[in-house]
Scaffold this motif. Structure first.
Motif, PDB file in Angstrom:
ATOM      1  N   LEU A  69     -17.448  -9.695 -23.999  1.00  0.00           N
ATOM      2  CA  LEU A  69     -16.353 -10.642 -23.800  1.00  0.00           C
ATOM      3  C   LEU A  69     -15.185 -10.019 -23.045  1.00  0.00           C
ATOM      4  O   LEU A  69     -14.315 -10.732 -22.568  1.00  0.00           O
ATOM      5  N   ALA A  70     -15.168  -8.698 -22.960  1.00  0.00           N
ATOM      6  CA  ALA A  70     -14.060  -7.990 -22.299  1.00  0.00           C
ATOM      7  C   ALA A  70     -14.259  -7.980 -20.782  1.00  0.00           C
ATOM      8  O   ALA A  70     -15.385  -8.105 -20.289  1.00  0.00           O
ATOM      9  N   PRO A  71     -13.153  -7.814 -20.028  1.00  0.00           N
ATOM     10  CA  PRO A  71     -13.301  -7.676 -18.580  1.00  0.00           C
ATOM     11  C   PRO A  71     -14.185  -6.474 -18.251  1.00  0.00           C
ATOM     12  O   PRO A  71     -14.034  -5.413 -18.836  1.00  0.00           O
ATOM     13  N   GLY A  72     -15.121  -6.650 -17.351  1.00  0.00           N
ATOM     14  CA  GLY A  72     -16.040  -5.572 -16.985  1.00  0.00           C
ATOM     15  C   GLY A  72     -17.191  -5.425 -17.970  1.00  0.00           C
ATOM     16  O   GLY A  72     -17.970  -4.488 -17.890  1.00  0.00           O
ATOM     17  N   GLN A  73     -17.293  -6.320 -18.937  1.00  0.00           N
ATOM     18  CA  GLN A  73     -18.339  -6.310 -19.954  1.00  0.00           C
ATOM     19  C   GLN A  73     -18.483  -4.940 -20.629  1.00  0.00           C
ATOM     20  O   GLN A  73     -19.581  -4.468 -20.904  1.00  0.00           O
ATOM     21  N   GLY A  74     -17.355  -4.294 -20.912  1.00  0.00           N
ATOM     22  CA  GLY A  74     -17.373  -3.019 -21.617  1.00  0.00           C
ATOM     23  C   GLY A  74     -17.614  -1.822 -20.722  1.00  0.00           C
ATOM     24  O   GLY A  74     -17.612  -0.685 -21.190  1.00  0.00           O
ATOM     25  N   LEU A  75     -17.841  -2.038 -19.450  1.00  0.00           N
ATOM     26  CA  LEU A  75     -18.096  -0.930 -18.522  1.00  0.00           C
ATOM     27  C   LEU A  75     -16.831  -0.502 -17.794  1.00  0.00           C
ATOM     28  O   LEU A  75     -16.849   0.452 -17.025  1.00  0.00           O
ATOM     29  N   GLY A  76     -15.734  -1.204 -18.007  1.00  0.00           N
ATOM     30  CA  GLY A  76     -14.485  -0.895 -17.322  1.00  0.00           C
ATOM     31  C   GLY A  76     -14.344  -1.739 -16.072  1.00  0.00           C
ATOM     32  O   GLY A  76     -15.316  -2.190 -15.477  1.00  0.00           O
ATOM     33  N   VAL A  77     -13.099  -1.956 -15.682  1.00  0.00           N
ATOM     34  CA  VAL A  77     -12.801  -2.728 -14.475  1.00  0.00           C
ATOM     35  C   VAL A  77     -12.579  -1.737 -13.342  1.00  0.00           C
ATOM     36  O   VAL A  77     -11.649  -0.933 -13.383  1.00  0.00           O
ATOM     37  N   THR A  78     -13.464  -1.786 -12.362  1.00  0.00           N
ATOM     38  CA  THR A  78     -13.355  -0.845 -11.242  1.00  0.00           C
ATOM     39  C   THR A  78     -12.365  -1.352 -10.201  1.00  0.00           C
ATOM     40  O   THR A  78     -12.144  -2.546 -10.059  1.00  0.00           O
ATOM     41  N   VAL A  79     -11.775  -0.399  -9.487  1.00  0.00           N
ATOM     42  CA  VAL A  79     -10.861  -0.700  -8.394  1.00  0.00           C
ATOM     43  C   VAL A  79     -11.527  -0.175  -7.133  1.00  0.00           C
ATOM     44  O   VAL A  79     -11.945   0.984  -7.077  1.00  0.00           O
ATOM     45  N   SER A  80     -11.651  -1.040  -6.119  1.00  0.00           N
ATOM     46  CA  SER A  80     -12.357  -0.669  -4.891  1.00  0.00           C
ATOM     47  C   SER A  80     -11.421  -0.692  -3.694  1.00  0.00           C
ATOM     48  O   SER A  80     -10.452  -1.438  -3.662  1.00  0.00           O
ATOM     49  N   LYS A  81     -11.757   0.123  -2.728  1.00  0.00           N
ATOM     50  CA  LYS A  81     -11.063   0.124  -1.440  1.00  0.00           C
ATOM     51  C   LYS A  81     -12.129   0.264  -0.371  1.00  0.00           C
ATOM     52  O   LYS A  81     -12.950   1.185  -0.413  1.00  0.00           O
ATOM     53  N   ASP A  82     -12.146  -0.647   0.562  1.00  0.00           N
ATOM     54  CA  ASP A  82     -13.133  -0.665   1.643  1.00  0.00           C
ATOM     55  C   ASP A  82     -14.556  -0.638   1.099  1.00  0.00           C
ATOM     56  O   ASP A  82     -15.416   0.061   1.611  1.00  0.00           O
ATOM     57  N   GLY A  83     -14.798  -1.382   0.011  1.00  0.00           N
ATOM     58  CA  GLY A  83     -16.132  -1.489  -0.566  1.00  0.00           C
ATOM     59  C   GLY A  83     -16.580  -0.281  -1.378  1.00  0.00           C
ATOM     60  O   GLY A  83     -17.715  -0.225  -1.835  1.00  0.00           O
ATOM     61  N   ARG A  84     -15.695   0.666  -1.594  1.00  0.00           N
ATOM     62  CA  ARG A  84     -16.032   1.880  -2.340  1.00  0.00           C
ATOM     63  C   ARG A  84     -15.170   1.945  -3.594  1.00  0.00           C
ATOM     64  O   ARG A  84     -13.958   1.738  -3.541  1.00  0.00           O
ATOM     65  N   VAL A  85     -15.772   2.240  -4.739  1.00  0.00           N
ATOM     66  CA  VAL A  85     -15.026   2.353  -5.989  1.00  0.00           C
ATOM     67  C   VAL A  85     -14.159   3.607  -5.925  1.00  0.00           C
ATOM     68  O   VAL A  85     -14.653   4.706  -5.667  1.00  0.00           O
ATOM     69  N   VAL A  86     -12.842   3.431  -6.158  1.00  0.00           N
ATOM     70  CA  VAL A  86     -11.912   4.560  -6.107  1.00  0.00           C
ATOM     71  C   VAL A  86     -11.319   4.882  -7.474  1.00  0.00           C
ATOM     72  O   VAL A  86     -10.572   5.848  -7.610  1.00  0.00           O
ATOM     73  N   GLY A  87     -11.628   4.086  -8.482  1.00  0.00           N
ATOM     74  CA  GLY A  87     -11.124   4.365  -9.819  1.00  0.00           C
ATOM     75  C   GLY A  87     -11.334   3.199 -10.746  1.00  0.00           C
ATOM     76  O   GLY A  87     -12.007   2.219 -10.415  1.00  0.00           O
ATOM     77  N   TYR A  88     -10.742   3.335 -11.913  1.00  0.00           N
ATOM     78  CA  TYR A  88     -10.809   2.301 -12.936  1.00  0.00           C
ATOM     79  C   TYR A  88      -9.403   1.806 -13.242  1.00  0.00           C
ATOM     80  O   TYR A  88      -8.445   2.577 -13.222  1.00  0.00           O
ATOM     81  N   ASP A  89      -9.295   0.533 -13.539  1.00  0.00           N
ATOM     82  CA  ASP A  89      -8.013  -0.106 -13.775  1.00  0.00           C
ATOM     83  C   ASP A  89      -7.242   0.504 -14.943  1.00  0.00           C
ATOM     84  O   ASP A  89      -6.028   0.585 -14.903  1.00  0.00           O
ATOM     85  N   ASN A  90      -7.919   0.924 -15.981  1.00  0.00           N
ATOM     86  CA  ASN A  90      -7.243   1.418 -17.182  1.00  0.00           C
ATOM     87  C   ASN A  90      -7.430   2.903 -17.427  1.00  0.00           C
ATOM     88  O   ASN A  90      -7.306   3.362 -18.560  1.00  0.00           O
ATOM     89  N   VAL A  91      -7.750   3.657 -16.394  1.00  0.00           N
ATOM     90  CA  VAL A  91      -7.874   5.115 -16.523  1.00  0.00           C
ATOM     91  C   VAL A  91      -6.983   5.755 -15.462  1.00  0.00           C
ATOM     92  O   VAL A  91      -7.167   5.530 -14.274  1.00  0.00           O
ATOM     93  N   GLY A  92      -6.022   6.529 -15.913  1.00  0.00           N
ATOM     94  CA  GLY A  92      -5.088   7.163 -15.001  1.00  0.00           C
ATOM     95  C   GLY A  92      -5.749   8.212 -14.120  1.00  0.00           C
ATOM     96  O   GLY A  92      -6.748   8.819 -14.489  1.00  0.00           O
ATOM     97  N   GLN A  93      -5.193   8.390 -12.937  1.00  0.00           N
ATOM     98  CA  GLN A  93      -5.649   9.406 -11.999  1.00  0.00           C
ATOM     99  C   GLN A  93      -4.454  10.251 -11.579  1.00  0.00           C
ATOM    100  O   GLN A  93      -3.313   9.805 -11.672  1.00  0.00           O
ATOM    101  N   LYS A  94      -4.737  11.433 -11.081  1.00  0.00           N
ATOM    102  CA  LYS A  94      -3.669  12.323 -10.655  1.00  0.00           C
ATOM    103  C   LYS A  94      -3.230  11.990  -9.228  1.00  0.00           C
ATOM    104  O   LYS A  94      -4.032  11.994  -8.310  1.00  0.00           O
TER     105      LYS A  94
END
Length: 188
Positions: A33-58
């Motif tokens: 029932l959660a966004p991403g069905q428990g796998l996390g919501v990915t963030v993409s740029k130019d068709g490539r996954v660059v991170g996750y919405d709820n996981v911080g990056q440096k």
């Protein structure tokens, strides 16, 4: 002993079914029932996954909004806080070093203007958000590094604010930095 052994075996079997089948099935069903069905919501740029919405990056380059510090060096497999209190000398030295570095990189900012979130790690060590103040205090450095009008960057922050109901307004640092890159590529 027979009177104790049989109930112990039955209780063990019941707990095995509850803990190994029913509980995991309920958690899995809830995750669907959660966004991403428990796998996390990915963030993409130019068709490539660059991170996750709820996981911080440096992000620590001058032309990007800095992330909140991480006690686990942004390792999502090992989410944790430092567990050091405000009276711990090692913790105080770490916070002071972070503050000194931030002030060095942002010479137009005073110590009083730096929000605590920019020098202290979150409880998870992976907080992907900053308060609006945490973003606005970095505008001068980013405008200078990118040679962009500071008002343009302030508008970008305002347009990317996530309005809080319980918590204050905040911005997702990854999404804000991607919007900053899009702004730079649109002006070329």
């Amino acid at each position: 002993m027979k009177n104790q052994l049989l109930p112990a075996i039955r209780l063990t079997l019941v707990l095995l079914v509850v803990c190994c089948l029913i509980y995991p099935a309920l958690v899995w069903a809830g995750a669907q029932l959660a966004p991403g069905q428990g796998l996390g919501v990915t963030v993409s740029k130019d068709g490539r996954v660059v991170g996750y919405d709820n996981v911080g990056q440096k992000f620590d380059r001058p032309e990007y909004f800095n992330s909140r510090p991480s006690a686990v060096d942004y390792n999502a497999a090992g989410s944790a806080g430092s567990n050091k209190g405000p009276s711990n000398p090692e913790y105080l030295a770490t916070v002071k070093a972070r503050l000194d570095t931030f002030l060095l990189q942002n010479p137009s900012v005073t110590k009083a203007q730096v929000p605590a979130e920019l020098v202290t790690a979150s409880g998870s060590g992976l907080d992907p958000h900053l308060s609006a103040q945490g973003a606005y205090v970095q505008v001068g450095r980013i405008a200078k590094a990118r040679n962009i009008d500071p008002n343009t960057i302030k508008n970008l922050i305002t347009n990317n604010l996530e309005k809080g109901i319980i918590n204050p307004d905040r911005v997702n640092v990854l999404r804000l930095n991607l919007a900053l890159d899009n702004l730079a590529s649109a002006s070329r």
